[in-house]
Design an enzyme around this catalytic site. Sequence first.
Site, PDB file in Angstrom:
ATOM      1  N   ARG A   1       7.218   9.996   2.482  1.00 37.66           N
ATOM      2  CA  ARG A   1       7.838  11.260   2.856  1.00 37.66           C
ATOM      3  C   ARG A   1       7.356  12.487   2.093  1.00 37.66           C
ATOM      4  O   ARG A   1       7.563  13.603   2.541  1.00 37.66           O
ATOM      5  CB  ARG A   1       9.366  11.133   2.720  1.00 37.66           C
ATOM      6  CG  ARG A   1       9.955  10.272   3.814  1.00 37.66           C
ATOM      7  CD  ARG A   1      11.415  10.007   3.592  1.00 37.66           C
ATOM      8  NE  ARG A   1      11.608   9.088   2.478  1.00 37.66           N
ATOM      9  CZ  ARG A   1      12.788   8.634   2.087  1.00 37.66           C
ATOM     10  NH1 ARG A   1      13.893   9.050   2.692  1.00 37.66           N
ATOM     11  NH2 ARG A   1      12.889   7.786   1.084  1.00 37.66           N
TER      12      ARG A   1
ATOM     13  N   ARG B   1       4.828   3.539  -3.258  1.00 39.37           N
ATOM     14  CA  ARG B   1       5.230   4.555  -2.278  1.00 39.37           C
ATOM     15  C   ARG B   1       4.195   5.674  -2.173  1.00 39.37           C
ATOM     16  O   ARG B   1       4.541   6.848  -2.031  1.00 39.37           O
ATOM     17  CB  ARG B   1       6.600   5.155  -2.624  1.00 39.37           C
ATOM     18  CG  ARG B   1       7.732   4.146  -2.631  1.00 39.37           C
ATOM     19  CD  ARG B   1       7.985   3.627  -1.214  1.00 39.37           C
ATOM     20  NE  ARG B   1       9.106   2.719  -1.161  1.00 39.37           N
ATOM     21  CZ  ARG B   1      10.345   3.073  -0.797  1.00 39.37           C
ATOM     22  NH1 ARG B   1      10.612   4.300  -0.469  1.00 39.37           N
ATOM     23  NH2 ARG B   1      11.301   2.180  -0.767  1.00 39.37           N
TER      24      ARG B   1
ATOM     25  N   ASP C   1       7.798  -2.345   5.250  1.00 39.69           N
ATOM     26  CA  ASP C   1       8.961  -2.251   4.369  1.00 39.69           C
ATOM     27  C   ASP C   1       9.347  -3.649   3.916  1.00 39.69           C
ATOM     28  O   ASP C   1       9.032  -4.634   4.597  1.00 39.69           O
ATOM     29  CB  ASP C   1      10.139  -1.583   5.076  1.00 39.69           C
ATOM     30  CG  ASP C   1      11.173  -1.123   4.063  1.00 39.69           C
ATOM     31  OD1 ASP C   1      10.943  -0.087   3.411  1.00 39.69           O
ATOM     32  OD2 ASP C   1      12.178  -1.829   3.860  1.00 39.69           O
TER      33      ASP C   1
HETATM   34  O1  1CP Z   1       2.942   3.408   0.093  1.00 39.26           O
HETATM   35  C1  1CP Z   1       3.860   2.618   0.168  1.00 39.26           C
HETATM   36  O2  1CP Z   1       4.268   2.041  -0.857  1.00 39.26           O
HETATM   37  C2  1CP Z   1       4.465   2.420   1.535  1.00 39.26           C
HETATM   38  C3  1CP Z   1       4.976   1.083   1.918  1.00 39.26           C
HETATM   39  C4  1CP Z   1       6.408   0.788   1.495  1.00 39.26           C
HETATM   40  C5  1CP Z   1       6.820  -0.143   0.546  1.00 39.26           C
HETATM   41  C6  1CP Z   1       5.918  -0.934  -0.391  1.00 39.26           C
HETATM   42  C7  1CP Z   1       7.596   1.325   2.081  1.00 39.26           C
HETATM   43  C8  1CP Z   1       7.651   2.368   3.115  1.00 39.26           C
HETATM   44  N1  1CP Z   1       8.669   0.667   1.548  1.00 39.26           N
HETATM   45  C9  1CP Z   1       8.224  -0.220   0.602  1.00 39.26           C
HETATM   46  C10 1CP Z   1       9.024  -1.160  -0.183  1.00 39.26           C
HETATM   47  C11 1CP Z   1      10.481  -0.944  -0.325  1.00 39.26           C
HETATM   48  N2  1CP Z   1      11.407  -0.606   0.635  1.00 39.26           N
HETATM   49  C12 1CP Z   1      11.197  -1.183  -1.517  1.00 39.26           C
HETATM   50  C13 1CP Z   1      10.566  -1.689  -2.793  1.00 39.26           C
HETATM   51  C14 1CP Z   1       9.968  -0.580  -3.571  1.00 39.26           C
HETATM   52  C15 1CP Z   1      10.924   0.265  -4.342  1.00 39.26           C
HETATM   53  O3  1CP Z   1      11.668  -0.276  -5.180  1.00 39.26           O
HETATM   54  O4  1CP Z   1      10.906   1.483  -4.122  1.00 39.26           O
HETATM   55  C16 1CP Z   1      12.554  -0.940  -1.279  1.00 39.26           C
HETATM   56  C17 1CP Z   1      13.715  -1.034  -2.249  1.00 39.26           C
HETATM   57  C18 1CP Z   1      12.691  -0.568   0.097  1.00 39.26           C
HETATM   58  C19 1CP Z   1      13.945  -0.277   0.807  1.00 39.26           C
HETATM   59  C20 1CP Z   1      13.903   1.035   1.470  1.00 39.26           C
HETATM   60  N3  1CP Z   1      13.111   1.312   2.529  1.00 39.26           N
HETATM   61  C21 1CP Z   1      14.599   2.211   1.137  1.00 39.26           C
HETATM   62  C22 1CP Z   1      15.514   2.383  -0.077  1.00 39.26           C
HETATM   63  C23 1CP Z   1      16.929   2.413   0.279  1.00 39.26           C
HETATM   64  C24 1CP Z   1      17.827   2.278  -0.940  1.00 39.26           C
HETATM   65  O5  1CP Z   1      18.526   1.293  -1.001  1.00 39.26           O
HETATM   66  O6  1CP Z   1      17.780   3.163  -1.816  1.00 39.26           O
HETATM   67  C25 1CP Z   1      14.264   3.192   2.064  1.00 39.26           C
HETATM   68  C26 1CP Z   1      14.795   4.592   2.175  1.00 39.26           C
HETATM   69  C27 1CP Z   1      13.277   2.602   2.917  1.00 39.26           C
HETATM   70  C28 1CP Z   1      12.538   3.260   4.042  1.00 39.26           C
HETATM   71  C29 1CP Z   1      11.105   3.494   3.790  1.00 39.26           C
HETATM   72  N4  1CP Z   1      10.182   2.500   3.475  1.00 39.26           N
HETATM   73  C30 1CP Z   1       8.921   3.065   3.374  1.00 39.26           C
HETATM   74  C31 1CP Z   1       9.064   4.467   3.638  1.00 39.26           C
HETATM   75  C32 1CP Z   1       7.928   5.443   3.669  1.00 39.26           C
HETATM   76  C33 1CP Z   1      10.421   4.723   3.895  1.00 39.26           C
HETATM   77  C34 1CP Z   1      11.022   6.067   4.271  1.00 39.26           C
HETATM   78  C35 1CP Z   1      11.404   6.034   5.673  1.00 39.26           C
HETATM   79  C36 1CP Z   1      11.502   7.389   6.307  1.00 39.26           C
HETATM   80  O7  1CP Z   1      10.494   8.069   6.473  1.00 39.26           O
HETATM   81  O8  1CP Z   1      12.623   7.748   6.705  1.00 39.26           O
END
Ligand code: 1CP
Length: 343
Positions: A28, A24, A74
């Site tokens: 944000r 990540r 994502d």
């Molecule tokens: O730099 C990076 O890593 C950006 C690329 C990236 C990656 C590798 C994003 C952007 N998401 C992910 C993978 C991801 N998405 C995972 C695996 C990593 C981890 O365990 O943290 C998971 C579980 C998600 C699911 C997800 N996407 C959530 C979590 C929800 C929950 O169940 O708690 C959320 C909030 C997102 C949205 C998201 N994905 C990425 C960003 C920057 C965001 C935020 C979106 C926004 O700005 O509103």
Amino acid sequence: MKDSKFLRALNLKSNAIPPVWFMRQAGRYLPEYQEIRKNYSNFLDMCKQPKICAELALQPIDRYGLDASILFSDILTIPDAFNLGLSFHEGEGPKFSNPISSAEDINRLDSFDVNALGYVFKAVEETKSLLPKDLPLIGFCGSPWTLAAYSIEGKGSKDFNKTKSFMKDHPAELQKFLEILSQACFEYLRQQVLSGVNAIQIFDSWADLLSKSDLEIYSLQYTRKLSQLLKADPVTENIPIILFEKAPKKEVVDLIFDGLACMSLHWQENIEKISFKLKSKYAIQGNLDPRILVESDDLIWSETQKICAIMSEYPGFIFNLGHGITPDIKPEKVKVMIDAIRA
Ligand code: 1CP
């Protein structure tokens, strides 16, 4: 790519200063991300703009000079391609309008068309075209289990109770779904590699929902299958695979398998103990507790250096956090950590 410290580490070569990137790293906590994000109400619409994704992937590289870039996308693009109707709205996590709610939903599932994810492969190409020549790009997918959990639950959740009931009531259909997702992940990653990614990370972010025995039955089995498919295909056979398991109930030595290049350790794992067991066989990535980043600069510095000292003799060490950077972190704190690694 000869000069990439990150790829050297994945090939178990030593580096005087460890390579560093963060899960990540784009997102944000960065004001430059927020600036672009505010133009989209649904996050997924932003992910469908390849040029924007490339710009977002480059933001942490430009700011910190990290050693690897990660595709901006994502993990939930695959369930969306199965027409489960994904959206992300302001202040909410992911939501599926058409989740898997019955065994019949699995039997009725549309077949997977990798071309529906063409916007991701274009994002890979755009990102590669902007990155410095020797800076590798990491592609990724969710593990079949983690994708199944979101697809059934229909949203993020603390306890994933719907998913747990589904597992109890329909184990055979769940296994069928996991098979389908494994094949989809393989095709998706293969196409990411054809488009230019240099390494792959598999995120098993909901490994912690599973008991020791269920972890094998519902998650590891399919992640291994996915890796075997990648290792058997001439397009992907030489691409290093990194596995992240969030707080698994099994010991790390019981998670690794042939074909894996690197384990990405959750912050609760003891990196020192694990390093003795994996040395000369697997690279290790990790594993500072991301919550340290809300503490004082002195504490961030000392905790970062502690890990670097423990791992200084480990060929194949990649510095990372033990999970993603959270939105509340100040970007200056991340800089302190990077300076401590490189000091
Ligand atoms: O730099 C990076 O890593 C950006 C690329 C990236 C990656 C590798 C994003 C952007 N998401 C992910 C993978 C991801 N998405 C995972 C695996 C990593 C981890 O365990 O943290 C998971 C579980 C998600 C699911 C997800 N996407 C959530 C979590 C929800 C929950 O169940 O708690 C959320 C909030 C997102 C949205 C998201 N994905 C990425 C960003 C920057 C965001 C935020 C979106 C926004 O700005 O509103």
